[in-house]
Every structure is written in C-alpha cells, then in structure tokens.
Design a protein around this motif. Structure first.
Motif, PDB file in Angstrom:
ATOM      1  N   LEU A 199      30.966  41.182  45.565  1.00 38.74           N
ATOM      2  CA  LEU A 199      32.040  42.393  45.131  1.00 38.74           C
ATOM      3  C   LEU A 199      30.983  43.396  44.484  1.00 38.74           C
ATOM      4  O   LEU A 199      31.123  43.768  43.283  1.00 38.74           O
ATOM      5  N   GLN A 200      29.766  43.420  44.993  1.00 35.16           N
ATOM      6  CA  GLN A 200      28.636  44.425  44.666  1.00 35.16           C
ATOM      7  C   GLN A 200      28.487  45.239  45.763  1.00 35.16           C
ATOM      8  O   GLN A 200      27.945  44.865  46.843  1.00 35.16           O
ATOM      9  N   GLY A 206      43.149  43.398  46.968  1.00 33.37           N
ATOM     10  CA  GLY A 206      42.142  43.919  46.247  1.00 33.37           C
ATOM     11  C   GLY A 206      41.012  43.051  45.880  1.00 33.37           C
ATOM     12  O   GLY A 206      40.844  41.896  46.495  1.00 33.37           O
ATOM     13  N   ALA A 207      40.520  43.467  44.933  1.00 33.38           N
ATOM     14  CA  ALA A 207      39.251  42.581  44.265  1.00 33.38           C
ATOM     15  C   ALA A 207      39.239  42.427  42.736  1.00 33.38           C
ATOM     16  O   ALA A 207      39.657  43.180  41.891  1.00 33.38           O
ATOM     17  N   ILE A 208      39.146  41.219  42.359  1.00 36.41           N
ATOM     18  CA  ILE A 208      39.299  40.769  41.014  1.00 36.41           C
ATOM     19  C   ILE A 208      37.413  40.273  40.508  1.00 36.41           C
ATOM     20  O   ILE A 208      37.228  39.111  41.351  1.00 36.41           O
ATOM     21  N   ARG A 209      36.908  40.858  39.864  1.00 35.53           N
ATOM     22  CA  ARG A 209      35.580  40.295  39.417  1.00 35.53           C
ATOM     23  C   ARG A 209      35.632  40.259  37.881  1.00 35.53           C
ATOM     24  O   ARG A 209      35.723  40.946  37.113  1.00 35.53           O
ATOM     25  N   GLN A 252      43.835  38.713  52.867  1.00 34.12           N
ATOM     26  CA  GLN A 252      43.555  38.326  51.367  1.00 34.12           C
ATOM     27  C   GLN A 252      42.246  39.413  51.108  1.00 34.12           C
ATOM     28  O   GLN A 252      41.577  39.884  51.542  1.00 34.12           O
ATOM     29  N   GLY A 253      42.204  39.429  49.528  1.00 37.33           N
ATOM     30  CA  GLY A 253      41.186  40.129  49.091  1.00 37.33           C
ATOM     31  C   GLY A 253      40.396  38.990  48.650  1.00 37.33           C
ATOM     32  O   GLY A 253      40.081  38.401  49.174  1.00 37.33           O
ATOM     33  N   ARG A 254      39.566  39.497  47.444  1.00 40.22           N
ATOM     34  CA  ARG A 254      38.399  38.737  46.856  1.00 40.22           C
ATOM     35  C   ARG A 254      38.650  38.344  45.302  1.00 40.22           C
ATOM     36  O   ARG A 254      38.775  39.384  44.755  1.00 40.22           O
TER      37      ARG A 254
END
Length: 519
Positions: A219-220, A288-291, A333-335
């Motif tokens: 996620l970068q 979407g994305a969750i970090r 699915q997202g990450r």
C-alpha cells in the motif's frame, strides 16, 4: 509532506471527460521509534455525534490523538482531487465506533428504481481515494450499439461495461453473457460477466481477465478500489450502473492503536433492475485499502475491504465474489495492512490483513507520470474532475496528449488508454520520452470518442543493475541483471527483478529503495 492526486474532466464534442489520479507521496524520515509525522496542528479528534470531516487538499489531517467512541460514525467529504484519507496522530488512536470510507451503491433501474427516471443507470461513487462505477447503457428500442453499451468502471482496475448481442465471444476471446458487466479489480483480477459462458465451450477454460489486479501489497503509494462496469441498456430502461470502489485510508499513531469498532472500505453494489424492456445489471466495485501503523495495534474490531456485490431481487449484497457460477458481478477484494512493533489485533478482517513492522509513512523520490495537456490546453496541476478542459464541439481528428515524467529514464515510452463512458477502450503508445530523467516529456495523438472518456497511462522501463548494486538477496541469491519498473497515473510503482538465468521476482519498490536502488 506532499500528497496530491489529479482528476481532470475534458469535453470534446458532446462533453467528453477524462479522469486522472496520481499520488505524489513524500517520505517521513526514519526514526528509531515509529513516528507518524503528525504535527498535531488539527488538535484532538474526539467526536460525540456522527461527523463528516472535510478533507483538506492534501488529504492529510494532523491530530494529537484520535478517539472515535462507540455509536459514532466518522465519514469524509472528498476533496477536489479525491486523495485518500491520511489520519496522523502524535499520540494514541482508539476506534470504538466506525470509520466509513465505503464505495457507494449504484441507483436501481426500472421498477426497482425510486421513480425518478433521471437517475436510472447512475453509478455508485468511489470512496475517498477510490473510483466511480461505470454508467448503465442507455435505453434504445432499436438496441443500437453506440447507445446501449454500458460504461467501464473508473480506476486502473475498472470493470468492463455490458455489451450488445447475445451470449458469445468478443474479438479478444473474452466470453460474456448478454447484458452483464464485470466487477472492478484491485487485490485480485476479475473475470467475465458470466463464468458459465465459455468461448471454447469448456467451463472456465482459456478465460482472460476482464480487469487486472493492480497496486502493491505494501500500500505504498496508497490507492483505493476501482468501479464496477455498467450494464447494457434495454429497450425501455437503461442498464444499472456499477458500484463505486472502496476508499483508501491510512491511520498512523506514534503511540498505540486500539480497534474495537469498525473501519469499512467495502466496495459499492451494482444497482438492481426489474421491468419489461429493462437493461442489464452492472457489477460491484472493488474493495479499497486500509493501512494502519502504530507502535502497537490491538483490539477485536472489524476491518472490511471486501468487494461490492450484485443487487438481486431488490436486495443488496447478493451473489458476491469473483469466482463461481453467477458470481462474476462482484468486485474484487481490496487490501488491508497492519504495521507495528507489536500486533495483537484479534478481530475480523475481510480480506485477511498482511502485517509487518512499520515502514515509511510516505515514499520519497518515487517515479511519477502526469498528463500535462490535451489538444493544446494545459491540464491544471490540481484538476477537479469537473469540466477542467472543454474542447470545441466540432473537434474532429487526432488531438495531441502530452505527458510529463519525473525520475523516469528518457528513451522509454508511455502507454495511453482511452476509456469512453460507453463502449470499449483504445490504446496508443508515445515515441520515446525526451528531456532528462528528472523531468521528461512525451506526446501522442489520438482520436477522442464522442461523449465522456477517461484517460489512463503507464510507462514501463528497465534499469541495468549488474555490477552496480547487489540485489541477489531478493532473488533467491541469484545475480540480478536488470530491474523492470512500471509507473502509472494512479501512482503505484511496481518493480520486477530479472536474473541472469532468465527468472523474475516481483519485489516492492519500497524494499529496493531501502536497499539503495534508484531508478
């Protein structure tokens, strides 16, 4: 800290538009103990009622601490350039309530609609940092191709729109079931609009992805989910639109993080359809994305970045997923990624989360690519996505699209993808990038279709590293000759090691950067 993204609307002929997304992420310096980089300028976030936070232009909010109580939901009003959400805290973070960055559902169509025919076919909007779904194809009694085709979802993994005709095979070997769209991709690729239909007569044989997975598991840079495609139009009603992609959020705490509530970045559902002469269904947006980053992460809460689904029988969240009969109208699915020195989080995660020690919050000196002008008109540095460029209504023939690159070696090319609101996409390749690695330019001429269009672009190049830097530890101790780098408008930079024996290894750009690679 410099965070930005770009969105542009251009209007050739009957109001065509193009949307670009770019994340330029600068780095926080490495520290012995994790430092979120928060300045604390925004004070404490401690809402007592449901709250919508207006995102600043950068998308970055600097708090001293964050506390979302149980029963309280926090949402975000997207900024003009649709950046992800960055919540930085110099102290602790506690989430007992809900943080909501979900993608929106598309409007239902026909007799399932709300009675307002004007919104039939309208797609779901992406969450902050995510991308919108595709429009449903328009209604037309004659079922003309240029009218009934559904629109592709936006984003690098936007799903295909529904097309005309009966069950069969497209020219690229893609099998489809009439009317249907395909879901948005992200963490996984999505397949055809109907798994049970095969071009060669065999169940799921020689099937090609309708939309390809993208982005980095690290996620970068941070990027959200893509929209699902819109369904084919019918004789009396439009097709339904695709669901919006889930948003992207980073929460970083210099202290501890406790999650007993919910962080939700689920993709939006396609709209339902019903009635005589109605069109086809759209498809779900991707998750979407969750970090999450902190010194420690604990709790038994819920983390969601699942794909959107299909609205069946006027009931949402039906036939979810991207594999199996009838399930290909879901989004991928997202990450989810957790980074901390100590991770004891034992709650629910869909999909499963990856975990690691904290890396840099933002990347420095990553290669980047942007569209600089269209038909001689400059693209704003921070376009809004709302009529940023308008071309004359009688525009015809090829128009020139120019690009600017940063930290990309000259001599490489840029691949441009033109995605119309309705119908199939086209591609064009520029001549070699000129100028300098620090600031390059390229251009290509294309014919823009009538109606709204989205422009996406990537550049892929190879850096020779043999004798310059030893990267063998990332390639099972084989000598690495070259590094292949791929840069896109959406900002995710991908790297692949190529060894002397002909093998290849995908390694995150951030990992190679930390090892001294520059290219």
């Amino acid at each position: 800290m410099n965070t930005s993204s770009a969105k542009l609307k251009l209007a050739p002929r009957r109001g065509a538009s193009a949307v670009f997304a770019l994340s330029l992420l600068a780095a926080a310096s490495a520290q012995a103990a994790f430092d979120s980089g928060s300045t604390g300028a925004d004070g404490t976030l401690n809402p007592t009622v449901n709250t919508e936070i207006v995102l600043p232009a950068s998308g970055v909010l600097n708090y001293t601490s964050i506390n979302i109580p149980a029963g309280v939901t926090v949402t975000f009003k997207k900024n003009a350039t649709n950046t992800p959400v960055y919540l930085l805290a110099s102290g602790n973070v506690t989430i007992a309530g809900t943080i909501d960055v979900r993608g929106g559902d598309a409007k239902s169509t026909g007799t399932y609609g709300d009675g307002a025919l004007g919104d039939d076919g309208v797609p779901g909007f992406g969450g902050p940092g995510g991308f919108d779904g595709g429009r449903g194809g328009r209604e037309d009694a004659a079922q003309r191709v240029d009218i009934v085709r559904g629109g592709p979802g936006l984003g690098p993994g936007g799903g295909r729109g529904g097309i005309e005709g009966n069950n069969g095979c497209a020219n690229d070997g893609f099998g489809y079931y009439k009317y249907m769209a395909s879901g948005g991709a992200y963490g996984d690729s999505t397949w055809g609009s109907h798994v049970g239909w095969q071009c060669d007569g065999n169940y799921r044989t020689n099937y090609v992805p309708a939309a390809k997975a993208y982005g980095s598991a690290l996620l970068q840079p941070l990027i959200g989910g893509s929209g699902g495609g819109g369904g084919r139009g019918g004789t009396a009603y439009p097709g339904s639109g695709g669901g919006g992609g889930g948003g992207a959020i980073l929460i970083a705490a210099s202290g501890t993080m406790a999650i007993t509530g919910t962080i939700d970045s689920t993709g939006g559902d396609a709209g339902g359809i019903a009635g005589t002469g109605v069109g086809g269904e759209g498809a779900g947006g991707s998750g979407g994305a969750i970090r999450l980053m902190a010194t420690s992460i604990s709790g038994n809460g819920k983390l969601y970045a699942a794909g959107g689904c299909w609205n069946y029988n006027n009931t949402r969240r039906q036939y979810c997923g991207i594999t199996g009969p009838y399930n290909t109208r879901g989004g991928a699915q997202g990450r989810i990624r957790l980074e901390a020195e100590a991770i004891t989080f034992g709650g629910t995660a869909d999909p499963a989360y990856a975990k690691d020690v904290p890396g840099p919050v933002f990347l420095a000196e990553a290669p980047s690519l942007r569209i600089a002008s269209v038909a001689g008109q400059a693209v704003p540095e921070n376009p809004t996505g709302n009529a940023d460029i308008t071309l004359p209504a009688d525009t015809s023939g090829p128009v020139e699209i120019t690009f600017q690159t940063r930290n990309v070696p000259v001599g490489n090319t840029v691949l441009l993808r033109v995605v119309p609101a309705y119908g199939k996409s086209t591609e064009a390749i520029t001549p070699a990038i000129a100028g300098a690695t620090s600031a390059g330019t390229a251009a290509v001429s294309v014919v823009l279709p009538s109606g709204p269009s989205t422009l996406q672009a990537t550049t892929t190049y190879t850096v020779v590293v043999a004798g310059q830097i030893d990267l063998s530890r990332f390639a099972q101790n084989e000598a690495v000759d070259k590094v292949e780098v791929t840069v896109s408008l959406q900002g995710e930079t991908r790297t692949r090691l190529l060894t002397a024996s002909g093998k290849s290894y995908d390694v995150p750009y951030r990992t190679l950067q930390a090892a001294g690679f520059r290219g």
